[in-house]
Design a protein around this motif. Structure first.
Motif, mmCIF file in Angstrom:
data_model
loop_
_atom_site.group_PDB
_atom_site.id
_atom_site.type_symbol
_atom_site.label_atom_id
_atom_site.label_comp_id
_atom_site.label_asym_id
_atom_site.label_seq_id
_atom_site.Cartn_x
_atom_site.Cartn_y
_atom_site.Cartn_z
ATOM 1 N N PRO A 1 -1.530 -5.747 -14.197
ATOM 2 C CA PRO A 1 -2.375 -5.437 -15.349
ATOM 3 C C PRO A 1 -1.554 -4.869 -16.497
ATOM 4 O O PRO A 1 -0.520 -4.226 -16.291
ATOM 5 N N VAL A 2 -2.020 -5.135 -17.703
ATOM 6 C CA VAL A 2 -1.465 -4.483 -18.889
ATOM 7 C C VAL A 2 -2.487 -3.410 -19.242
ATOM 8 O O VAL A 2 -3.514 -3.694 -19.869
ATOM 9 N N ASP A 3 -2.237 -2.192 -18.762
ATOM 10 C CA ASP A 3 -3.172 -1.093 -18.963
ATOM 11 C C ASP A 3 -2.395 0.219 -19.075
ATOM 12 O O ASP A 3 -1.169 0.196 -19.228
ATOM 13 N N GLY A 4 -3.085 1.325 -18.983
ATOM 14 C CA GLY A 4 -2.447 2.633 -19.150
ATOM 15 C C GLY A 4 -1.314 2.902 -18.179
ATOM 16 O O GLY A 4 -0.416 3.690 -18.473
ATOM 17 N N ARG A 5 -1.301 2.237 -17.028
ATOM 18 C CA ARG A 5 -0.212 2.435 -16.059
ATOM 19 C C ARG A 5 1.044 1.692 -16.444
ATOM 20 O O ARG A 5 2.135 2.050 -15.998
ATOM 21 N N THR A 6 0.903 0.632 -17.253
ATOM 22 C CA THR A 6 2.047 -0.250 -17.507
ATOM 23 C C THR A 6 2.416 -0.364 -18.983
ATOM 24 O O THR A 6 3.364 -1.075 -19.315
ATOM 25 N N LYS A 7 1.680 0.317 -19.869
ATOM 26 C CA LYS A 7 1.992 0.257 -21.305
ATOM 27 C C LYS A 7 2.925 1.386 -21.713
ATOM 28 O O LYS A 7 2.909 2.471 -21.129
ATOM 29 N N GLN A 8 3.701 1.128 -22.763
ATOM 30 C CA GLN A 8 4.499 2.181 -23.380
ATOM 31 C C GLN A 8 3.643 2.865 -24.452
ATOM 32 O O GLN A 8 2.535 2.407 -24.733
ATOM 33 N N PRO A 9 4.126 3.975 -25.048
ATOM 34 C CA PRO A 9 3.296 4.755 -25.973
ATOM 35 C C PRO A 9 2.792 3.996 -27.209
ATOM 36 O O PRO A 9 1.851 4.444 -27.856
ATOM 37 N N PHE A 10 3.371 2.857 -27.543
ATOM 38 C CA PHE A 10 2.942 2.109 -28.717
ATOM 39 C C PHE A 10 1.941 1.005 -28.384
ATOM 40 O O PHE A 10 1.631 0.160 -29.210
ATOM 41 N N GLY A 31 8.691 -2.542 -21.041
ATOM 42 C CA GLY A 31 9.726 -3.410 -20.487
ATOM 43 C C GLY A 31 10.102 -3.031 -19.071
ATOM 44 O O GLY A 31 10.389 -3.896 -18.236
ATOM 45 N N GLY A 32 10.062 -1.736 -18.767
ATOM 46 C CA GLY A 32 10.364 -1.289 -17.412
ATOM 47 C C GLY A 32 9.340 -1.774 -16.410
ATOM 48 O O GLY A 32 9.670 -2.087 -15.266
ATOM 49 N N ALA A 33 8.088 -1.870 -16.827
ATOM 50 C CA ALA A 33 7.051 -2.394 -15.932
ATOM 51 C C ALA A 33 7.308 -3.866 -15.630
ATOM 52 O O ALA A 33 7.125 -4.314 -14.493
ATOM 53 N N SER A 34 7.748 -4.605 -16.647
ATOM 54 C CA SER A 34 8.100 -6.017 -16.416
ATOM 55 C C SER A 34 9.242 -6.124 -15.414
ATOM 56 O O SER A 34 9.237 -7.009 -14.548
ATOM 57 N N LYS A 46 0.836 -1.204 0.000
ATOM 58 C CA LYS A 46 0.000 0.000 0.000
ATOM 59 C C LYS A 46 0.871 1.255 0.000
ATOM 60 O O LYS A 46 1.852 1.348 0.721
ATOM 61 N N GLY A 47 0.505 2.200 -0.856
ATOM 62 C CA GLY A 47 1.207 3.483 -0.907
ATOM 63 C C GLY A 47 2.544 3.446 -1.612
ATOM 64 O O GLY A 47 3.336 4.378 -1.480
ATOM 65 N N THR A 48 2.822 2.379 -2.362
ATOM 66 C CA THR A 48 4.101 2.253 -3.071
ATOM 67 C C THR A 48 3.865 2.144 -4.572
ATOM 68 O O THR A 48 2.719 2.042 -5.024
ATOM 69 N N MET A 49 4.937 2.128 -5.339
ATOM 70 C CA MET A 49 4.824 1.920 -6.778
ATOM 71 C C MET A 49 4.115 0.605 -7.076
ATOM 72 O O MET A 49 3.362 0.501 -8.045
ATOM 73 N N VAL A 50 4.348 -0.393 -6.259
ATOM 74 C CA VAL A 50 3.745 -1.708 -6.446
ATOM 75 C C VAL A 50 2.225 -1.569 -6.505
ATOM 76 O O VAL A 50 1.578 -2.081 -7.425
ATOM 77 N N GLU A 51 1.646 -0.869 -5.561
ATOM 78 C CA GLU A 51 0.202 -0.643 -5.568
ATOM 79 C C GLU A 51 -0.199 0.253 -6.742
ATOM 80 O O GLU A 51 -1.199 -0.002 -7.416
ATOM 81 N N HIS A 52 0.579 1.289 -6.990
ATOM 82 C CA HIS A 52 0.237 2.263 -8.033
ATOM 83 C C HIS A 52 0.066 1.602 -9.405
ATOM 84 O O HIS A 52 -0.837 1.968 -10.155
ATOM 85 N N ILE A 53 0.921 0.641 -9.740
ATOM 86 C CA ILE A 53 0.790 0.021 -11.065
ATOM 87 C C ILE A 53 -0.034 -1.263 -11.027
ATOM 88 O O ILE A 53 -0.189 -1.932 -12.036
ATOM 89 N N GLY A 54 -0.599 -1.599 -9.873
ATOM 90 C CA GLY A 54 -1.568 -2.684 -9.786
ATOM 91 C C GLY A 54 -1.022 -4.077 -9.586
ATOM 92 O O GLY A 54 -1.721 -5.055 -9.843
ATOM 93 N N ILE A 55 0.205 -4.205 -9.100
ATOM 94 C CA ILE A 55 0.758 -5.540 -8.832
ATOM 95 C C ILE A 55 0.065 -6.122 -7.604
ATOM 96 O O ILE A 55 -0.074 -5.458 -6.579
ATOM 97 N N ALA A 72 2.907 -8.049 -24.727
ATOM 98 C CA ALA A 72 1.544 -8.200 -24.222
ATOM 99 C C ALA A 72 0.849 -6.866 -24.456
ATOM 100 O O ALA A 72 1.440 -5.801 -24.274
ATOM 101 N N ARG A 73 -0.421 -6.915 -24.871
ATOM 102 C CA ARG A 73 -1.175 -5.699 -25.197
ATOM 103 C C ARG A 73 -2.371 -5.448 -24.276
ATOM 104 O O ARG A 73 -2.873 -4.338 -24.218
ATOM 105 N N GLU A 74 -2.832 -6.492 -23.590
ATOM 106 C CA GLU A 74 -4.029 -6.337 -22.767
ATOM 107 C C GLU A 74 -4.062 -7.431 -21.710
ATOM 108 O O GLU A 74 -3.248 -8.346 -21.714
ATOM 109 N N GLY A 75 -5.045 -7.312 -20.819
ATOM 110 C CA GLY A 75 -5.223 -8.327 -19.781
ATOM 111 C C GLY A 75 -4.262 -8.119 -18.631
ATOM 112 O O GLY A 75 -4.113 -7.017 -18.122
ATOM 113 N N GLU A 76 -3.622 -9.196 -18.247
ATOM 114 C CA GLU A 76 -2.615 -9.111 -17.194
ATOM 115 C C GLU A 76 -1.517 -10.121 -17.460
ATOM 116 O O GLU A 76 -1.696 -11.065 -18.229
#
Length: 139
Positions: free
Chosen positions: A42-51, A56-59, A18-27, A94-98
């Protein structure tokens, strides 16, 4: 036989985030086995790159989160771990889901640990393989 030296629950692991990057990106931690730990992201707006692909950084954040928590659970007393090196090979997008990461030990030493983390998509296809080395230190 379990490798863990600290007792915990999935609820406690997720509460610690709680209150960390881990929570922020939904892990979310989802499984704690005798010799491995798992989490999803999740593979969503918090964890996707512009394309539109999983960044890769989220991974790498998922991999380091799993390895660091696993490392901590393999210590006791006032000891904990800090990451000293991480690498990642991104082999499928990965483009969607989790995505799901599973972390297992390669080496559990007195002063350092090595963790292998495999990240797969919802169809269980390998997206990223990562290795984290941690140093075991006293607080």
């Amino acid at each position: 036989m379990t490798i863990w030296r600290r007792e915990t629950t999935l609820e406690e692991l997720n509460q610690r985030s709680k209150g960390t990057m881990v929570e922020h990106i939904g892990i979310r931690f989802t499984a704690l086995h005798e010799d491995s730990i798992e989490a999803v992201m999740p593979v969503d707006g918090r964890t996707k790159q512009p394309f539109g692909l999983l960044h890769g950084g989220a991974s790498v954040v998922l991999a380091e989160t799993l390895g660091s928590m696993a490392g901590y659970l393999c210590t006791d007393g006032d000891r904990h771990v800090v990451g000293i090196e991480i690498n990642a090979n991104h082999v499928r997008s990965a483009r969607e889901g989790e995505v799901r990461g599973r972390c297992r030990p390669v080496h559990l030493g007195r002063t350092h640990q090595v963790w292998q983390i495999e990240i797969v998509d919802e169809r269980d296809r390998l997206c990223c393989t990562s290795r984290l080395t941690t140093a075991v230190i006293a607080k």
